[in-house]
Design a protein around this motif. Structure first.
Motif, PDB file in Angstrom:
ATOM      1  N   ARG A 206       0.824  -1.204   0.000  1.00 17.33           N
ATOM      2  CA  ARG A 206       0.000   0.000   0.000  1.00 17.33           C
ATOM      3  C   ARG A 206       0.860   1.257   0.000  1.00 17.33           C
ATOM      4  NH1 ARG A 206      -3.784  -3.484   2.625  1.00 17.33           N
ATOM      5  NH2 ARG A 206      -2.561  -3.510   4.533  1.00 17.33           N
ATOM      6  N   ALA A 207       1.981   1.220   0.727  1.00 15.61           N
ATOM      7  CA  ALA A 207       2.882   2.376   0.755  1.00 15.61           C
ATOM      8  C   ALA A 207       3.472   2.636  -0.631  1.00 15.61           C
ATOM      9  CB  ALA A 207       3.996   2.154   1.778  1.00 15.61           C
ATOM     10  N   LEU A 208       3.809   1.560  -1.350  1.00 12.26           N
ATOM     11  CA  LEU A 208       4.342   1.709  -2.702  1.00 12.26           C
ATOM     12  C   LEU A 208       3.320   2.377  -3.617  1.00 12.26           C
ATOM     13  CD1 LEU A 208       6.407   1.078  -4.990  1.00 12.26           C
ATOM     14  CD2 LEU A 208       5.268  -1.139  -5.234  1.00 12.26           C
ATOM     15  N   LEU A 209       2.070   1.926  -3.540  1.00 11.95           N
ATOM     16  CA  LEU A 209       1.035   2.497  -4.398  1.00 11.95           C
ATOM     17  C   LEU A 209       0.762   3.955  -4.044  1.00 11.95           C
ATOM     18  CD1 LEU A 209      -1.466  -0.494  -4.568  1.00 11.95           C
ATOM     19  CD2 LEU A 209       0.260   0.188  -6.242  1.00 11.95           C
ATOM     20  N   THR A 210       0.836   4.288  -2.757  1.00 13.74           N
ATOM     21  CA  THR A 210       0.665   5.683  -2.350  1.00 13.74           C
ATOM     22  C   THR A 210       1.786   6.542  -2.924  1.00 13.74           C
ATOM     23  OG1 THR A 210      -0.468   5.044  -0.302  1.00 13.74           O
ATOM     24  CG2 THR A 210       0.532   7.243  -0.374  1.00 13.74           C
ATOM     25  N   ARG A 211       3.016   6.040  -2.853  1.00 11.56           N
ATOM     26  CA  ARG A 211       4.152   6.777  -3.435  1.00 11.56           C
ATOM     27  C   ARG A 211       3.980   6.942  -4.936  1.00 11.56           C
ATOM     28  NH1 ARG A 211       9.562   3.865  -2.229  1.00 11.56           N
ATOM     29  NH2 ARG A 211      10.349   5.646  -3.447  1.00 11.56           N
ATOM     30  N   TYR A 212       3.518   5.855  -5.596  1.00 13.49           N
ATOM     31  CA  TYR A 212       3.335   5.926  -7.049  1.00 13.49           C
ATOM     32  C   TYR A 212       2.289   6.977  -7.413  1.00 13.49           C
ATOM     33  CZ  TYR A 212       1.490   4.949 -11.634  1.00 13.49           C
ATOM     34  OH  TYR A 212       1.039   5.103 -12.924  1.00 13.49           O
ATOM     35  N   ALA A 213       1.112   6.919  -6.762  1.00 11.58           N
ATOM     36  CA  ALA A 213       0.037   7.852  -7.096  1.00 11.58           C
ATOM     37  C   ALA A 213       0.462   9.291  -6.829  1.00 11.58           C
ATOM     38  CB  ALA A 213      -1.219   7.507  -6.305  1.00 11.58           C
ATOM     39  N   ASP A 214       1.140   9.505  -5.702  1.00  7.51           N
ATOM     40  CA  ASP A 214       1.593  10.862  -5.374  1.00  7.51           C
ATOM     41  C   ASP A 214       2.609  11.362  -6.397  1.00  7.51           C
ATOM     42  OD1 ASP A 214       2.025  13.183  -3.465  1.00  7.51           O
ATOM     43  OD2 ASP A 214       4.030  12.311  -3.506  1.00  7.51           O
ATOM     44  N   ALA A 215       3.584  10.509  -6.753  1.00  7.89           N
ATOM     45  CA  ALA A 215       4.615  10.912  -7.719  1.00  7.89           C
ATOM     46  C   ALA A 215       4.019  11.134  -9.096  1.00  7.89           C
ATOM     47  CB  ALA A 215       5.716   9.853  -7.779  1.00  7.89           C
ATOM     48  N   PHE A 216       3.037  10.305  -9.489  1.00 11.70           N
ATOM     49  CA  PHE A 216       2.451  10.461 -10.816  1.00 11.70           C
ATOM     50  C   PHE A 216       1.654  11.750 -10.901  1.00 11.70           C
ATOM     51  CE2 PHE A 216      -0.107   9.759 -14.532  1.00 11.70           C
ATOM     52  CZ  PHE A 216       0.701   8.993 -15.365  1.00 11.70           C
ATOM     53  N   GLU A 217       0.874  12.061  -9.869  1.00 14.68           N
ATOM     54  CA  GLU A 217       0.079  13.282  -9.911  1.00 14.68           C
ATOM     55  C   GLU A 217       0.959  14.529  -9.863  1.00 14.68           C
ATOM     56  OE1 GLU A 217      -4.300  11.994  -8.342  1.00 14.68           O
ATOM     57  OE2 GLU A 217      -2.972  12.987  -6.903  1.00 14.68           O
ATOM     58  N   ARG A 218       2.103  14.444  -9.176  1.00 13.64           N
ATOM     59  CA  ARG A 218       3.061  15.553  -9.196  1.00 13.64           C
ATOM     60  C   ARG A 218       3.932  15.510 -10.459  1.00 13.64           C
ATOM     61  NH1 ARG A 218       6.875  15.092  -6.056  1.00 13.64           N
ATOM     62  NH2 ARG A 218       6.509  13.062  -5.047  1.00 13.64           N
ATOM     63  N   TYR A 219       3.827  14.419 -11.152  1.00 11.39           N
ATOM     64  CA  TYR A 219       4.645  14.088 -12.332  1.00 11.39           C
ATOM     65  C   TYR A 219       6.134  14.240 -12.030  1.00 11.39           C
ATOM     66  CZ  TYR A 219       4.606  12.464 -17.093  1.00 11.39           C
ATOM     67  OH  TYR A 219       4.733  11.666 -18.215  1.00 11.39           O
ATOM     68  N   ASP A 220       6.516  13.604 -10.923  1.00 13.43           N
ATOM     69  CA  ASP A 220       7.910  13.549 -10.504  1.00 13.43           C
ATOM     70  C   ASP A 220       8.519  12.296 -11.120  1.00 13.43           C
ATOM     71  OD1 ASP A 220      10.337  13.295  -9.217  1.00 13.43           O
ATOM     72  OD2 ASP A 220       9.551  13.823  -7.230  1.00 13.43           O
ATOM     73  N   VAL A 221       9.037  12.439 -12.342  1.00 14.48           N
ATOM     74  CA  VAL A 221       9.534  11.280 -13.086  1.00 14.48           C
ATOM     75  C   VAL A 221      10.713  10.639 -12.371  1.00 14.48           C
ATOM     76  CG1 VAL A 221      10.561  10.515 -15.266  1.00 14.48           C
ATOM     77  CG2 VAL A 221       8.637  12.125 -15.279  1.00 14.48           C
ATOM     78  N   ALA A 222      11.568  11.438 -11.766  1.00 12.20           N
ATOM     79  CA  ALA A 222      12.719  10.887 -11.050  1.00 12.20           C
ATOM     80  C   ALA A 222      12.247   9.957  -9.925  1.00 12.20           C
ATOM     81  CB  ALA A 222      13.579  12.013 -10.488  1.00 12.20           C
ATOM     82  N   GLU A 223      11.211  10.360  -9.207  1.00 14.92           N
ATOM     83  CA  GLU A 223      10.671   9.519  -8.142  1.00 14.92           C
ATOM     84  C   GLU A 223      10.010   8.279  -8.726  1.00 14.92           C
ATOM     85  OE1 GLU A 223       9.190   8.178  -4.340  1.00 14.92           O
ATOM     86  OE2 GLU A 223      10.908   9.371  -5.019  1.00 14.92           O
ATOM     87  N   LEU A 224       9.265   8.434  -9.819  1.00 15.21           N
ATOM     88  CA  LEU A 224       8.605   7.286 -10.442  1.00 15.21           C
ATOM     89  C   LEU A 224       9.621   6.226 -10.850  1.00 15.21           C
ATOM     90  CD1 LEU A 224       5.954   9.109 -12.663  1.00 15.21           C
ATOM     91  CD2 LEU A 224       5.468   7.603 -10.723  1.00 15.21           C
ATOM     92  N   VAL A 225      10.748   6.655 -11.382  1.00 12.15           N
ATOM     93  CA  VAL A 225      11.767   5.706 -11.853  1.00 12.15           C
ATOM     94  C   VAL A 225      12.302   4.858 -10.703  1.00 12.15           C
ATOM     95  CG1 VAL A 225      14.110   5.548 -12.800  1.00 12.15           C
ATOM     96  CG2 VAL A 225      12.424   7.003 -13.907  1.00 12.15           C
ATOM     97  N   THR A 226      12.382   5.433  -9.504  1.00 11.20           N
ATOM     98  CA  THR A 226      12.891   4.658  -8.362  1.00 11.20           C
ATOM     99  C   THR A 226      11.960   3.519  -7.976  1.00 11.20           C
ATOM    100  OG1 THR A 226      11.819   6.011  -6.640  1.00 11.20           O
ATOM    101  CG2 THR A 226      13.964   6.755  -7.460  1.00 11.20           C
ATOM    102  N   LEU A 227      10.722   3.561  -8.469  1.00  5.72           N
ATOM    103  CA  LEU A 227       9.743   2.528  -8.134  1.00  5.72           C
ATOM    104  C   LEU A 227       9.733   1.384  -9.131  1.00  5.72           C
ATOM    105  CD1 LEU A 227       6.744   4.881  -7.215  1.00  5.72           C
ATOM    106  CD2 LEU A 227       8.592   4.067  -5.733  1.00  5.72           C
ATOM    107  N   LEU A 228      10.540   1.488 -10.202  1.00  6.99           N
ATOM    108  CA  LEU A 228      10.510   0.503 -11.279  1.00  6.99           C
ATOM    109  C   LEU A 228      11.570  -0.577 -11.105  1.00  6.99           C
ATOM    110  CD1 LEU A 228      10.200   2.906 -14.368  1.00  6.99           C
ATOM    111  CD2 LEU A 228       8.336   1.716 -13.172  1.00  6.99           C
ATOM    112  N   HIS A 229      11.230  -1.800 -11.522  1.00  6.24           N
ATOM    113  CA  HIS A 229      12.220  -2.865 -11.675  1.00  6.24           C
ATOM    114  C   HIS A 229      13.162  -2.510 -12.828  1.00  6.24           C
ATOM    115  CE1 HIS A 229      11.622  -6.406  -9.137  1.00  6.24           C
ATOM    116  NE2 HIS A 229      10.336  -6.094  -9.106  1.00  6.24           N
ATOM    117  N   ASP A 230      14.348  -3.122 -12.816  1.00  9.26           N
ATOM    118  CA  ASP A 230      15.303  -2.881 -13.893  1.00  9.26           C
ATOM    119  C   ASP A 230      14.778  -3.349 -15.240  1.00  9.26           C
ATOM    120  OD1 ASP A 230      17.051  -1.774 -12.114  1.00  9.26           O
ATOM    121  OD2 ASP A 230      18.254  -3.590 -11.855  1.00  9.26           O
TER     122      ASP A 230
END
Length: 334
Positions: A206-230
């Protein structure tokens, strides 16, 4: 587990209890939420019309599955299989020109959890159902011939006995076992998915999804990338382009995908996986317009798959989403 013991003939008024599991079965067979709904409706109509000939030699449940299987096999006859962008070649480049969307392909579709997952207290049964409607597995099923697909679902997902499947399909146990072996071999030869555990929705998830939704709505691409698998994958049917890896995905988000900046996300439940309805900001007004249904595949605490389904006019009503939001994020009446 299958429950095929002979029971007293149940009147049509009791058949609705089987709708969710039949929809899940037809969805696995057809790869289309709309087609699955049509198949189940056709099944119910056929069952109602022929109920006077039902002799009670099997359960009503198994009888409905037999009708549903025949409906699905008829619908699949001569049709192209449902596909994902990854079925059409190697991953592309985020810097290449974006080809126009392709409507000629029958794309795999998502489906709301409420239409395919049981509302039962048994966590094990819910887990199996979630695993067997996730996008990767349903996509893998589409590579199998229709009857092999039915055998694999009935035997390995629904846990029917070979003799029960043989009776349903009007064939022999040996034929069922052979079809199951060929289906397993096809999946293995093509490195396709079989049912596999889906990450549990725990606090970390749930924490991961909260971070994802927050980063996407702010469109913080750098933060979004940290959530991705290689080896994370991004795809957006009806575009055939698909991308792999954080670098390519990041380049896309800041290039072709820059129009997603300023979006709003609405949490959804689709395919047993975390999902969102995405609304883009309206450049000509103060509100937002529906853009995509996002389905995420989470593995080991990171996002491994990101699919944006852009068929808004079909999918948003199915998920109960309005097509537009006002500036405050409230639904705008049609």
């Amino acid at each position: 587990m299958s429950d095929l013991a002979t029971e007293d003939a149940a009147p049509p008024t009791t058949w609705e209890q089987h709708r969710v599991e039949l929809t899940a079965y037809c969805y696995r067979m057809l790869g289309s939420s709309a087609d699955a709904e049509d198949a189940v409706q056709d099944t119910m109509v056929r069952a109602w019309r022929s109920f006077d000939r039902f002799e009670g030699r099997s359960s009503v449940r198994s009888w409905l599955y037999k009708i549903a299987t025949n409906v699905c096999l008829t619908m699949l006859d001569g049709r192209k299989r449902r596909a994902r962008p990854m079925d059409f070649g190697q991953a592309g480049s985020a810097e290449a020109p974006l080809d126009p969307p392709t409507s000629e392909i029958s794309w795999l579709e998502p489906i709301p959890d409420a239409r395919v997952l049981p509302t039962v207290a048994d966590p094990a049964e819910v887990a199996v159902s979630r695993e067997s409607v996730r996008l990767a597995f349903v996509a893998a099923l589409q590579h199998l011939p229709a009857r092999q697909r039915a055998v694999l679902i009935l035997r390995e997902v629904l846990q029917w006995k070979a003799s029960e499947v043989a009776e349903l399909l009007g064939t022999t146990v040996a034929s069922v076992n052979s079809a199951l072996q060929r289906a397993r071999a096809t999946l293995a030869e093509n490195n396709l998915d079989s049912p596999a555990p889906v990450d549990e929705m725990d606090d970390d998830h749930r924490a991961l999804l909260t971070r994802y939704a927050d980063a996407f709505e702010r469109y913080d691409v750098a933060e979004l990338v940290t959530l991705l698998h290689d080896d994370a994958i991004l795809n957006m049917p009806p575009f055939t382009l698909w991308l792999q890896g954080p670098k390519e995905i990041s380049t896309f988000w800041t290039g072709h995908g820059i129009g997603c900046a300023g979006s709003r996300l609405v949490p959804l439940e689709a395919n047993g996986q975390p999902s969102f309805g995405q609304y883009r900001r309206d450049p000509d007004g103060d509100g937002y317009f529906g853009w995509a249904v996002q389905v995420l595949e989470i593995d080991q605490g990171r996002i491994r798959g990101y699919t944006s389904f852009l068929d808004v006019e079909t999918l948003f009503p199915m998920f109960g989403l309005p097509l537009r939001l006002d500036a405050e994020g409230k639904p705008v009446p049609d």
